[in-house]
Scaffold this active site. Structure first.
Site, PDB file in Angstrom:
ATOM      1  N   GLU A  29     -25.735 -46.296 -15.192  1.00 53.26           N
ATOM      2  CA  GLU A  29     -25.930 -44.935 -14.424  1.00 53.26           C
ATOM      3  C   GLU A  29     -24.819 -44.946 -13.356  1.00 53.26           C
ATOM      4  O   GLU A  29     -24.489 -45.984 -12.396  1.00 53.26           O
ATOM      5  CB  GLU A  29     -27.102 -44.824 -13.601  1.00 53.26           C
ATOM      6  CG  GLU A  29     -28.498 -45.271 -14.348  1.00 53.26           C
ATOM      7  CD  GLU A  29     -28.543 -43.772 -15.269  1.00 53.26           C
ATOM      8  OE1 GLU A  29     -28.135 -42.694 -14.737  1.00 53.26           O
ATOM      9  OE2 GLU A  29     -28.827 -43.687 -16.477  1.00 53.26           O
ATOM     10  N   GLU A  70     -32.467 -44.578  -5.387  1.00 50.61           N
ATOM     11  CA  GLU A  70     -31.724 -43.822  -6.508  1.00 50.61           C
ATOM     12  C   GLU A  70     -32.247 -44.355  -7.863  1.00 50.61           C
ATOM     13  O   GLU A  70     -32.243 -43.689  -8.815  1.00 50.61           O
ATOM     14  CB  GLU A  70     -30.089 -44.473  -6.398  1.00 50.61           C
ATOM     15  CG  GLU A  70     -29.243 -43.745  -7.466  1.00 50.61           C
ATOM     16  CD  GLU A  70     -29.248 -42.259  -7.325  1.00 50.61           C
ATOM     17  OE1 GLU A  70     -29.552 -41.628  -8.550  1.00 50.61           O
ATOM     18  OE2 GLU A  70     -28.837 -41.635  -6.525  1.00 50.61           O
TER      19      GLU A  70
END
Length: 124
Positions: A29, A70
């Site tokens: 990511e 996140e």
């Protein structure tokens, strides 16, 4: 008497899954990669400026908060994309809310970093 190790082995398996998830986040990511890099830079800055123990506590908390939120945001996005791969207004709304949570965590981290580092920078 036979000892039941299921609690310990269960915790070890949980740790293994958590570590694998953290590894997947950091290696796949881009937002986590960027935020991890910022976390490393801030850690280096902490050593450079010799911040106090209390400042370390706040800094570590801020970095952990941003990375955790996140990670949750990424999970929400992946679930939403799995459920409805095409654009959908309600899915977009859900993803925006999750991204907003990251924004709040990032603002808190920025405030903490400012409070810690502005006095050190002013003293240069």
């Amino acid at each position: 008497m036979k000892t039941d190790h299921s609690f310990i082995t269960g915790r070890l398996k949980s740790f293994k899954f958590a570590f694998a998830g953290a590894y997947k986040l950091v290696t796949t990511e881009h937002s986590i990669m960027a935020q991890s890099s910022l976390g490393l830079i801030m850690t280096a800055a902490g050593f450079y400026f010799g911040i106090t123990k209390t400042e370390w506590l706040f800094q570590v908390f801020a970095i952990g908060l941003v990375l955790s939120i996140e990670g949750l945001n990424t999970a929400v996005e992946k679930i939403a994309d799995f459920i409805h791969p095409d654009f959908h207004t309600k899915i977009g709304f859900i993803k925006d809310i999750a991204a907003g949570a990251v924004f709040f965590a990032a603002l808190a981290a920025l405030a903490i970093a400012s409070i810690i580092y502005i006095p050190y920078l002013m003293a240069l």
